[in-house]
Design an enzyme around this catalytic site. Structure first.
Site, PDB file in Angstrom:
ATOM      1  N   THR A   1       1.205  42.175 -31.014  1.00  0.00           N
ATOM      2  CA  THR A   1       0.946  40.810 -31.247  1.00  0.00           C
ATOM      3  C   THR A   1      -0.561  40.595 -31.649  1.00  0.00           C
ATOM      4  O   THR A   1      -1.513  41.293 -31.490  1.00  0.00           O
ATOM      5  CB  THR A   1       1.066  40.208 -29.699  1.00  0.00           C
ATOM      6  OG1 THR A   1       0.948  38.499 -30.093  1.00  0.00           O
ATOM      7  CG2 THR A   1       0.103  40.270 -28.839  1.00  0.00           C
ATOM      8  N   GLU A   2      -0.523  39.534 -32.682  1.00  0.00           N
ATOM      9  CA  GLU A   2      -1.760  39.498 -33.476  1.00  0.00           C
ATOM     10  C   GLU A   2      -3.105  39.409 -32.836  1.00  0.00           C
ATOM     11  O   GLU A   2      -4.044  39.643 -33.367  1.00  0.00           O
ATOM     12  CB  GLU A   2      -1.566  38.063 -34.482  1.00  0.00           C
ATOM     13  CG  GLU A   2      -0.434  38.384 -35.518  1.00  0.00           C
ATOM     14  CD  GLU A   2       0.699  37.579 -35.046  1.00  0.00           C
ATOM     15  OE1 GLU A   2       1.254  38.192 -34.296  1.00  0.00           O
ATOM     16  OE2 GLU A   2       1.105  36.557 -35.648  1.00  0.00           O
TER      17      GLU A   2
END
Lengths: 236, 226, 236, 226
Positions: free
Chosen positions: D53-54
């Site tokens: 996840t970013e």
């Protein structure tokens, strides 16, 4: 199940082809993946471009790889040391190429390669012979040199703990180029002092997330270059 | 041999002690190889200084006792160090982010030549068989906040190291702010070299004769106190 | 003795001048230094340029700072959320500027600023409206956009542990922009959950080395934005 | 109302289940907000996939039970997640180094429009009062190894989302390789859209009428298996 563990340094380096570009970790002997380098000597791949901060000492590890004639070109910031004869002799004889890169530019170029950044600007080398022929650009009145990201086919790195996902920690100043070299290689090959189960490394303390690592091999009692040199060991 | 007697000046330790006086309390400091390394032993009492080494340590301490060296706990000169409480390890890109990003306050380096405009040459001679090796010197001089040099005033052959224009390949342009030699403390100003302090037993005319560029003398010239 | 500890958020932000550029950490509420932001509201500095991934929620924290009229311009990747009305209303009314930056470009620009890199190339935005007017360059046949490093006067960051040297750890995904923002600010101001003695953080596990940090203030029970919003709290 | 009955096609869960079948064992995967998030629940047995996840987590797991949410353990959609053994936290620059550097193997995103050349529009409409917000979408489409889209075949108003040319501002050029809709699985090829699989109960002519660009039909057209 994801399992990046391989059984031996020999297996870990077995597919390195002639002509490959190989990042090799270590600052001096700290973090030098000596068992992986020796496996690469046994494997015999030649015509290599090696990117590493130094050129090794005595006739073991990186110096031995160079002495074996497997390296066509070194990309390096400091290719001499008090105990380094192999590279200087080959270099003076015109038998090995050298691309000299300042240490910080070398680190940033490797990081950029791993981060998908093809080029960046740095003040380092402006006005020196090492900036000759390079693109320059002025930002806010100061001149900078453009440097390119470095990507490689392989990285050989020494770490401390590793799990089957390839998550890594390092030992003290042996961390040096390891994390960025893992990120810049298509295949990052890592020797670790100890293999741990997933969760054996605190997720807050993972230094290299496994996404950057392809293969991990356990080498519990890695040799130290200085000890081998003092003992008069040569490889092979 | 009166001339060679006259130009002995300060010992390496005295040069390091004098340079140490310039380091402000709380500074982040990078010390080059050689005499600069000695500076850490002479920080005046009451000052706390944090040492950075290019290979990825902040807050390292003096060398360990013999037998307790760790080959993976070394400084940029590849010599064993120790760590103090509050130290940190980091990788090379982060380490040079500290340097290039201007986070190192004070950097003390050796020199082959320093020009009167602050140009520094300290990485390569013009010897035809020299193996070029630059390490982190170019990054340090372009990034650190204040670059000072500690060096013998002349070469072993007696040639000036403070010159009008460097003849060796440059490390960086106009980067040096002050030079500590065995004979003097000299500032690099827009008007060239300015003599601030002179070593005990050295006279200004002798110093000028050993300096390869014009040397202005500060109105308040002092004797180096070490 | 080096001691970067300050006694209160108010003291920590007291010298932030009108017109300053301020990096504010956090991705949504995770890592948002809400007590430092509230201290900045009390302090009242205005005409600020704020660089932060989002624009806050409800009327607390970053949204409250914007609502207070202290922000002239936002540099941001995602200035709307399900519970964010303050920024959209001011933006539609033409009362606040927006520089929209893709999240990864924002992160890399901040990292570059901290690392002394004035500009770099990225493939992100090529061919889109966000690349219009920017310098382009082709490397190995692929087109890239040049982006500039970001430096700021201040950073407001939330961390977990901190010592008197400014060494920091973070809590889980609250790490996000903290380390890079500390590096890119002239003065990085950090609220930590707990203050520890030097050595209280393993040197292998330090995430932000103290060199990047100017001030540390202990805020043991930091508020969470979502909790405040759910309680209907507004600030001041 | 026969038309609207005919175009219901797959549920959101079925779309996610079909997309999940394409994710190879051992892949590093980034899932966009919305239907893509559901994909994690449908990875075929025997495959191990690691989610990125970013905002700085690798190896996160499903949402926690109610009451055990941690506001500082969230995904890029700002929803609570858990971590699994072998996870790692890192900062945003490192997270997007993973994305931009090509280390994410597979990325599943939502879409407003996909053009027949693979152009993607998924961040901004042309509405005059739209607040522009791009997040990490542009970084993901330019960096991740394989970009696939999961989306309803048409908008709520019935307009095609698969089009000859995007009318909304682009996220990236020529980036989408495959589209999973509620009606079909469609590849983006050099020759444009190619229908690979069609949802049960949907006929090719209806599908073509709901697609805003030419739709070639694969010789081995299959029914979507979910």
């Amino acid at each position: 199940m994801i399992d990046k563990q391989v059984r031996s340094p020999a297996e870990a380096v077995a597919d390195i082809a002639d002509g490959s570009t190989v990042l090799i970790g270590g600052f001096g002997e700290a973090g030098s993946p000596i068992e992986l380098i020796h496996a690469l000597i046994d494997h015999g791949a030649k015509d290599l471009t090696v990117i590493s901060n130094n050129t090794g000492n005595g006739r073991v590890g990186l110096a031995a790889l160079i002495a074996a004639g497997q390296v066509r070109k070194m990309v390096c910031s400091y290719p001499r040391s008090s105990n380094s004869k192999v590279f200087p002799e080959l270099y003076r004889a015109g038998k090995i190429e050298l691309e000299l890169v300042p240490q910080g530019t070398l680190a940033e170029r490797i990081r950029a390669g791993g981060a998908g950044v093809p080029a960046f600007y740095t003040p380092t080398t402006v006005g020196t012979v090492l900036a000759e022929g390079k693109e320059h650009k002025v930002f806010e009145g100061r001149e900078y040199v453009m440097e390119r990201g470095i990507k490689a086919d392989y990285a050989l790195v020494k770490a401390e703990l590793g799990d089957r996902f390839g998550n890594l920690t390092y030992n003290k100043a042996a961390r040096n180029f390891g994390p960025i070299m893992c990120s810049a290689a298509r295949v990052a090959i890592v020797q670790v002092t100890r293999f741990v189960e997933p969760g054996g490394i605190d997720p807050e303390a993972v230094v290299t997330p496994g996404i950057f690592v392809s293969r991990v091999v356990e080498v519990p009692n890695a040799a130290h270059e200085s000890v081998l040199v003092a003992q008069g060991v040569t490889y092979p | 041999m009166t001339v060679s007697t006259a130009i002995v000046g300060l010992s390496r330790e005295q040069m390091a002690r004098r340079a140490a006086q310039d380091i402000p309390d709380g500074a982040y400091v990078n010390l080059g190889i050689g005499i600069p390394e000695l500076v850490a032993g002479f920080i005046p009492a009451g000052r706390e200084v944090i040492y950075h080494t290019e290979n990825g340590i902040l807050g390292f301490g003096p060398p360990p006792p013999p037998g307790e060296e760790d080959p993976e706990l070394i400084n940029a000169g590849k010599k064993p160090v120790t760590i103090k409480p509050g130290s940190a390890f980091f990788h090379h890109a982060d380490s040079f982010a500290m340097i290039r990003g201007g986070h190192i306050d004070f950097c003390i380096l050796g020199a082959m030549q320093v020009a009167q405009n602050g140009d520094l040459a300290n990485w390569l001679t013009n010897a035809p068989d020299a193996i070029p090796a630059v390490g982190g010197a170019m990054d340090l001089v372009m990034g650190a906040g204040n670059i000072v040099v500690v060096t013998e005033h002349v070469t072993r052959e007696g040639a000036p190291k403070l010159v009008e224009k460097c003849t060796y390949p440059l490390t960086g342009l106009g980067v040096v702010t002050r030079i500590f030699t065995n004979l003097a403390v000299i500032d690099v100003t827009k008007a060239g070299f300015v003599l601030r302090e002179i070593a005990p037993g050295v006279d200004v005319e002798t110093l000028k004769s050993l300096t390869g560029a014009p040397l202005a003398v500060a109105d308040d010239l002092k004797t180096v106190s070490v």
